[in-house]
Design a protein around this motif. Structure first.
Motif, PDB file in Angstrom:
ATOM      1  N   ILE A  95      34.724 -13.094  85.504  1.00  0.00           N
ATOM      2  CA  ILE A  95      33.609 -12.417  84.837  1.00  0.00           C
ATOM      3  C   ILE A  95      33.197 -11.216  85.688  1.00  0.00           C
ATOM      4  CG2 ILE A  95      31.242 -12.640  83.985  1.00  0.00           C
ATOM      5  CD1 ILE A  95      31.758 -15.672  83.755  1.00  0.00           C
ATOM      6  N   ASP A  96      33.154 -10.064  85.052  1.00  0.00           N
ATOM      7  CA  ASP A  96      32.750  -8.842  85.750  1.00  0.00           C
ATOM      8  C   ASP A  96      32.494  -7.775  84.685  1.00  0.00           C
ATOM      9  OD1 ASP A  96      32.231  -6.973  87.748  1.00  0.00           O
ATOM     10  OD2 ASP A  96      33.928  -7.627  88.971  1.00  0.00           O
ATOM     11  N   LYS A  97      32.220  -6.574  85.108  1.00  0.00           N
ATOM     12  CA  LYS A  97      32.037  -5.477  84.167  1.00  0.00           C
ATOM     13  C   LYS A  97      33.403  -4.950  83.732  1.00  0.00           C
ATOM     14  CE  LYS A  97      27.569  -4.170  86.119  1.00  0.00           C
ATOM     15  NZ  LYS A  97      26.750  -3.118  86.791  1.00  0.00           N
ATOM     16  N   ASN A  98      33.515  -4.685  82.417  1.00  0.00           N
ATOM     17  CA  ASN A  98      34.719  -4.060  81.848  1.00  0.00           C
ATOM     18  C   ASN A  98      35.976  -4.922  81.957  1.00  0.00           C
ATOM     19  OD1 ASN A  98      33.192  -1.677  81.286  1.00  0.00           O
ATOM     20  ND2 ASN A  98      33.446  -1.060  83.430  1.00  0.00           N
ATOM     21  N   ILE A  99      35.843  -6.234  81.905  1.00  0.00           N
ATOM     22  CA  ILE A  99      37.016  -7.120  81.862  1.00  0.00           C
ATOM     23  C   ILE A  99      37.575  -7.133  80.442  1.00  0.00           C
ATOM     24  CG2 ILE A  99      37.828  -9.498  82.142  1.00  0.00           C
ATOM     25  CD1 ILE A  99      37.187  -8.113  84.754  1.00  0.00           C
ATOM     26  N   ILE A 143      35.595 -14.770  77.031  1.00  0.00           N
ATOM     27  CA  ILE A 143      34.487 -15.735  76.988  1.00  0.00           C
ATOM     28  C   ILE A 143      33.464 -15.320  75.935  1.00  0.00           C
ATOM     29  CG2 ILE A 143      32.657 -16.846  78.313  1.00  0.00           C
ATOM     30  CD1 ILE A 143      34.315 -16.325  80.832  1.00  0.00           C
ATOM     31  N   HIS A 144      33.085 -16.266  75.085  1.00  0.00           N
ATOM     32  CA  HIS A 144      32.139 -16.002  74.004  1.00  0.00           C
ATOM     33  C   HIS A 144      30.778 -15.618  74.583  1.00  0.00           C
ATOM     34  CE1 HIS A 144      29.835 -16.530  70.331  1.00  0.00           C
ATOM     35  NE2 HIS A 144      30.980 -16.695  69.666  1.00  0.00           N
ATOM     36  N   PRO A 145      30.099 -14.622  73.982  1.00  0.00           N
ATOM     37  CA  PRO A 145      28.770 -14.221  74.476  1.00  0.00           C
ATOM     38  C   PRO A 145      27.776 -15.379  74.562  1.00  0.00           C
ATOM     39  CG  PRO A 145      29.585 -12.618  72.890  1.00  0.00           C
ATOM     40  CD  PRO A 145      30.565 -13.759  72.888  1.00  0.00           C
ATOM     41  N   ASN A 146      27.864 -16.350  73.630  1.00  0.00           N
ATOM     42  CA  ASN A 146      26.949 -17.500  73.674  1.00  0.00           C
ATOM     43  C   ASN A 146      27.148 -18.327  74.941  1.00  0.00           C
ATOM     44  OD1 ASN A 146      25.950 -16.737  71.219  1.00  0.00           O
ATOM     45  ND2 ASN A 146      27.049 -18.301  70.030  1.00  0.00           N
ATOM     46  N   VAL A 147      28.399 -18.432  75.390  1.00  0.00           N
ATOM     47  CA  VAL A 147      28.713 -19.198  76.600  1.00  0.00           C
ATOM     48  C   VAL A 147      28.165 -18.474  77.829  1.00  0.00           C
ATOM     49  CG1 VAL A 147      30.565 -20.178  78.011  1.00  0.00           C
ATOM     50  CG2 VAL A 147      30.748 -20.217  75.514  1.00  0.00           C
ATOM     51  N   LEU A 148      28.321 -17.154  77.846  1.00  0.00           N
ATOM     52  CA  LEU A 148      27.774 -16.370  78.959  1.00  0.00           C
ATOM     53  C   LEU A 148      26.255 -16.516  79.031  1.00  0.00           C
ATOM     54  CD1 LEU A 148      29.922 -13.102  78.641  1.00  0.00           C
ATOM     55  CD2 LEU A 148      30.098 -14.826  80.429  1.00  0.00           C
ATOM     56  N   ARG A 149      25.602 -16.396  77.882  1.00  0.00           N
ATOM     57  CA  ARG A 149      24.127 -16.531  77.859  1.00  0.00           C
ATOM     58  C   ARG A 149      23.706 -17.905  78.354  1.00  0.00           C
ATOM     59  NH1 ARG A 149      24.740 -14.401  72.646  1.00  0.00           N
ATOM     60  NH2 ARG A 149      24.347 -12.145  72.541  1.00  0.00           N
ATOM     61  N   PRO A 189      25.600 -10.984  78.447  1.00  0.00           N
ATOM     62  CA  PRO A 189      26.853 -10.518  77.827  1.00  0.00           C
ATOM     63  C   PRO A 189      26.835  -9.029  77.484  1.00  0.00           C
ATOM     64  CG  PRO A 189      25.549 -11.752  76.239  1.00  0.00           C
ATOM     65  CD  PRO A 189      24.839 -11.882  77.550  1.00  0.00           C
ATOM     66  N   GLU A 190      25.655  -8.391  77.534  1.00  0.00           N
ATOM     67  CA  GLU A 190      25.592  -6.953  77.302  1.00  0.00           C
ATOM     68  C   GLU A 190      26.076  -6.181  78.525  1.00  0.00           C
ATOM     69  OE1 GLU A 190      24.827  -5.618  74.436  1.00  0.00           O
ATOM     70  OE2 GLU A 190      24.465  -7.596  73.548  1.00  0.00           O
TER      71      GLU A 190
END
Length: 342
Positions: A216-220, A288-294, A300-301
């Motif tokens: 997980i990072d920016k722009n993956i 990774i789904h945004p819901n999982v990140l949240r 996720p933004e």
């Protein structure tokens, strides 16, 4: 009634002498102390005794009951001791002066491949995590975007425990805890044993090993996922491996993919291990789904990431040419001893 108690006591002592094995003693215990046993019936018969005699007779019966219990326990120990002595006497005798024959142990092939993978991912900056095998419904399903009553739960036949917990069906059960532990950016792999109520065959088992991974990072992007997977496979197999990426549905990734490798058992021609398709499903993966990140406390933004669930057990089969997955859990020393020099 006193005469009846004394007669029962004498009869018990005579029958106890005839009980020469554990089975006979158990039958005697049931005959006297069971729900319909002789001593139990005497206690039930106290209701018909006059009030003046009830206390005295009750004491006599309880003394008899205690004697029966103690005598049976003593006889059981006596028989066990005799059986043990007989077993020792009849056992093959060994010369203790003979030189010791050295025993040589070995790592299980799954352990070998797991450690190799850990080295590969550690060299690429991933941390190695561990996680429990008994998890909650939230950890295994809800935290990875599989809410209660969602049809996706039917994809995994789950072993539920009486307390509402379960044996984890996939290593994805650790995703939420690891996200909350490290936040973002994040690189981690977490191997573990998983359990499903599977019908076993050459390529399916009810107990198997996976290695989950997340970055997980920016722009993956998906290109990062493909790069890491191909690097890992080339290191493990020590050669280039044919792979294919096809769409697949997994609630915790969007988009989701199935990463398959050409079957190394049959060379892609088709066999029972690959279900005669020439390909083996090895690594469900995706973004990774945004819901999982949240749910893991990551925005996720701002961050994106990929996740994969590598089938360690199937990877071992491909690497070593194991045709039947059941051999890996069989404890068959003949099958496993070939790995002792790995």
């Amino acid at each position: 009634m006193k005469e009846k108690i004394e007669a029962l006591q004498k009869r018990f002592e005579a029958e106890l002498q005839e009980a020469k094995n554990s089975e006979m003693v158990e039958k005697l215990r049931v005959a006297y102390l069971g729900k319909k046993g002789s001593v139990t019936e005497l206690l039930k018969g106290l209701k018909d005794v006059s009030a003046e005699q009830k206390k005295e007779m009750g004491q006599h019966i309880n003394l008899l009951k205690k004697q029966v219990e103690d005598s049976i326990a003593h006889q059981v120990e006596k028989i066990k001791s005799a059986e043990q002595e007989l077993l020792i006497a009849s056992a093959e005798q060994y010369d203790v002066t003979l030189p010791v024959q050295e025993a040589e142990g070995s790592y299980h092939p799954i352990t070998i491949v797991q450690r190799q993978l850990e080295e590969v991912f550690a060299s690429m900056g991933f941390t190695i995590e561990d996680y429990r095998e008994i998890v909650t419904d939230y950890q295994c399903f809800e935290a990875v975007n599989i809410p209660k009553d969602h049809p996706a739960r039917d994809m995994q036949d789950t072993f539920w425990l009486d307390n509402g917990q379960l044996l984890k069906t996939h290593t994805s059960a650790a995703q939420n805890a690891i996200m909350k532990k490290y936040g973002a950016p994040l690189r981690a792999v977490f191997p573990g044993r998983c359990f499903r109520n599977e019908a076993t065959d050459a390529s399916h088992e009810n107990t198997f090993f996976q290695m989950e991974g997340m970055m997980i990072d920016k722009n993956i992007s998906i290109s990062n996922l493909i790069y890491f997977m191909k690097t890992m496979l080339s290191e493990v197999f020590e050669r280039e491996v044919d792979v294919r990426l096809r769409p697949g549905f997994f609630p915790f990734v969007e988009p989701g993919f199935e990463l398959d490798i050409s079957c190394l058992i049959c060379g892609g021609e088709g066999c029972p291990t690959c279900k005669h398709s020439g390909w083996v499903e090895l690594c469900p993966c995706g973004m990774i789904h945004p819901n999982v990140l949240r749910e893991g406390g990551i925005d996720p933004e701002e961050y994106t990431g990929f996740a994969f669930g590598l089938g360690l057990t199937r990877l071992v089969m491909m690497k070593y040419g194991v045709k039947d997955i059941r051999d890996l859990n069989s404890g068959n020393l003949k099958a496993l001893s070939q790995f002792k020099h790995e």
